[in-house]
Design a protein around this motif. Structure first.
Motif, PDB file in Angstrom:
ATOM      1  N   ASP A 184      -4.483   2.708  16.078  1.00 25.27           N
ATOM      2  CA  ASP A 184      -5.418   2.168  15.092  1.00 25.27           C
ATOM      3  C   ASP A 184      -6.843   2.657  15.384  1.00 25.27           C
ATOM      4  O   ASP A 184      -7.126   3.192  16.456  1.00 25.27           O
ATOM      5  CB  ASP A 184      -5.369   0.636  15.096  1.00 25.27           C
TER       6      ASP A 184
ATOM      7  N   HIS B 126       6.400   2.085   9.437  1.00 19.55           N
ATOM      8  CA  HIS B 126       5.228   1.284   9.786  1.00 19.55           C
ATOM      9  C   HIS B 126       4.900   0.281   8.684  1.00 19.55           C
ATOM     10  O   HIS B 126       5.160   0.526   7.508  1.00 19.55           O
ATOM     11  CB  HIS B 126       4.021   2.199  10.023  1.00 19.55           C
ATOM     12  N   SER B 127       4.303  -0.841   9.098  1.00 24.42           N
ATOM     13  CA  SER B 127       3.846  -1.834   8.129  1.00 24.42           C
ATOM     14  C   SER B 127       2.340  -2.020   8.324  1.00 24.42           C
ATOM     15  O   SER B 127       1.793  -1.642   9.368  1.00 24.42           O
ATOM     16  CB  SER B 127       4.575  -3.153   8.340  1.00 24.42           C
ATOM     17  N   PRO B 128       1.653  -2.617   7.310  1.00 18.92           N
ATOM     18  CA  PRO B 128       0.197  -2.797   7.425  1.00 18.92           C
ATOM     19  C   PRO B 128      -0.219  -3.514   8.706  1.00 18.92           C
ATOM     20  O   PRO B 128      -1.290  -3.271   9.241  1.00 18.92           O
ATOM     21  CB  PRO B 128      -0.154  -3.635   6.187  1.00 18.92           C
ATOM     22  N   ALA B 129       0.646  -4.374   9.231  1.00 19.75           N
ATOM     23  CA  ALA B 129       0.307  -5.128  10.445  1.00 19.75           C
ATOM     24  C   ALA B 129       0.192  -4.221  11.675  1.00 19.75           C
ATOM     25  O   ALA B 129      -0.442  -4.583  12.665  1.00 19.75           O
ATOM     26  CB  ALA B 129       1.355  -6.201  10.694  1.00 19.75           C
ATOM     27  N   ASP B 130       0.794  -3.034  11.605  1.00 21.69           N
ATOM     28  CA  ASP B 130       0.749  -2.124  12.759  1.00 21.69           C
ATOM     29  C   ASP B 130      -0.648  -1.542  12.978  1.00 21.69           C
ATOM     30  O   ASP B 130      -1.013  -1.187  14.096  1.00 21.69           O
ATOM     31  CB  ASP B 130       1.737  -0.965  12.577  1.00 21.69           C
TER      32      ASP B 130
ATOM     33  N   PRO C 213      -4.024  -2.836  11.583  1.00 15.95           N
ATOM     34  CA  PRO C 213      -4.822  -3.740  10.742  1.00 15.95           C
ATOM     35  C   PRO C 213      -6.193  -3.174  10.353  1.00 15.95           C
ATOM     36  O   PRO C 213      -6.646  -3.394   9.229  1.00 15.95           O
ATOM     37  CB  PRO C 213      -4.966  -4.995  11.611  1.00 15.95           C
TER      38      PRO C 213
ATOM     39  N   THR D 245      -5.814  -0.426   7.776  1.00 22.54           N
ATOM     40  CA  THR D 245      -5.406  -1.070   6.529  1.00 22.54           C
ATOM     41  C   THR D 245      -6.603  -1.685   5.815  1.00 22.54           C
ATOM     42  O   THR D 245      -6.764  -1.539   4.598  1.00 22.54           O
ATOM     43  CB  THR D 245      -4.352  -2.165   6.814  1.00 22.54           C
TER      44      THR D 245
END
Ligand SMILES: *Cc1c(COP(=O)(O)O)cnc(C)c1O
Length: 368
Positions: free
Chosen positions: A104, A326-330, A332, A335
């Protein structure tokens, strides 16, 4: 007033005689591939940069690929790079056979967050590729220390950071090598695709040069199979003609950034880019974080102000990386930034009048 996002034509007209003469000379000597124009530029860029080896390549994406290949990175390996960048940073990893591992980014500096790097390191990790996004360098002291601790190669993606500095050292000089793009819109741009590798490592320099030239330093003596990724004579001559102006252009970019800062600092709905302490930001891009970003972008467009997004989708969420699940939580921060970032017009030849006009329109938008 029309404010384009960038204006390559204005730059050309400011040094038209030098550029036209450089192109004519290459044609006159038919030194299209190889030859002294390439050598001359490599020498001058190396001198300006304070680095031992400069290896001209066909583009910036290839330079990353060539570097990783020659460092022995491939199948089964992992390489860490930021979630917010141009796809070159990650696709070059995949091309070697390795797996891109995204980290991130920082909410104010936009580039890789050094505090989130170590959790991404596994026994397979071979390298970290920080990207000095927008012309601002990453925290290279911390990233360098992490690479040394875990015995990882540090390869800097300097495609957006020509002559940027951190703690008095230029981008590309912290790790084993730096990679540059001379794509036309970059702070030092060719009139086509071009790029280069910089390194102080003699053995790596020779390997990269060989690999990017079909595995042969001498014609027909192929020590290995390589690829064809050469800086051509025309691009080298154009880059050489532009090189003496780069610092002047950079100072102008910095002045425009200061102007934006002066005229926008009282607008509460936006967050202006922050400069990392002890660093020189070269403002390849000027990216703000804005509330109601899409509406602002549309309003500026209606007022003939061209803006852009760098980048509309973080790398892990692109269809190309769907397989990584991957998801948005990976990521933040990446995102969150996706909804807020907006790149304002930024190029040396713009005027203060233009930056004032952009600032006025942004203020007008939020007063509506
Ligand atoms: C422009 C760019 C590259 C390389 O681009 P090329 O078009 O291949 O020269 C690599 N990384 C980043 C971050 C870039 O912006």
């Amino acid at each position: 007033m029309k404010v384009p996002f960038a204006d390559l034509k204005a730059q050309y007209f400011s040094i038209k005689n030098e550029i036209d003469a450089a192109i004519a000379k290459v044609i006159d000597e038919t030194a299209f591939i190889g030859g002294h124009f390439v050598k001359d530029f490599e020498e001058k860029f190396g001198k300006a940069y304070g680095v031992k080896h400069v290896i001209g390549c066909g583009n910036g994406t290839d330079t990353l690929y060539v570097l990783m290949k020659m460092l022995g990175i491939g199948n089964g390996d992992e390489v860490i790079t930021p979630a917010n960048s141009w796809i070159s940073s990650s696709e070059s990893i995949t091309q070697t056979g390795a797996k891109p591992v995204f980290a991130d980014v920082h909410p104010y500096y936009f580039s890789i967050d050094e505090s989130k790097l170590e959790e991404k390191i596994t026994s397979k990790t071979k390298a970290i590729i920080p990207v000095h996004l927008q012309g601002q360098m990453c925290d290279m002291e911390k990233i360098k220390a992490i690479c040394e601790k875990h015995k990882l190669f540090l390869i800097e993606d300097c495609a957006q950071a020509h002559f940027s500095e951190f703690n008095g050292l230029k981008a590309g000089l912290f790790g084993i090598a730096g990679s540059f793009s001379f794509y036309p819109g970059k702070n030092l741009g060719a009139y086509g695709d071009a790029g280069c590798i910089i390194t102080n490592d003699d053995s790596l320099a020779e390997k990269c040069k060989m690999y990017a030239r079909h595995g042969a330093l001498i014609k027909h003596q192929h020590q290995m199979e390589g690829i064809n990724s050469r800086l051509d004579g025309m691009q080298a001559a154009i880059l050489e003609a532009k090189l003496p102006y780069v610092m002047e252009w950079t100072e102008k970019r910095i002045a425009h950034a200061n102007s934006y800062c002066k005229y926008l600092s009282d607008v509460n709905e936006i967050i202006l880019p922050k400069v990392r302490p002890n660093s020189k930001h070269t403002y390849h891009l000027y990216v703000i974080r804005a509330q109601k970003r899409n509406d602002l972008m549309q309003f500026l467009k209606e007022n003939e102000i061209e803006t852009s997004l760098h980048y509309p989708t973080p790398l892990p969420y692109l269809p190309a990386y769907k397989y990584l699940n991957h998801s948005p939580a990976d990521f933040p921060v990446a995102t969150l930034l996706q909804k807020e970032i907006l790149s304002l017009p930024m190029y040396a030849e713009m005027t203060e009048e233009m930056s004032v006009f952009v600032a006025d329109k942004i203020r007008e938008f939020y007063k509506k």
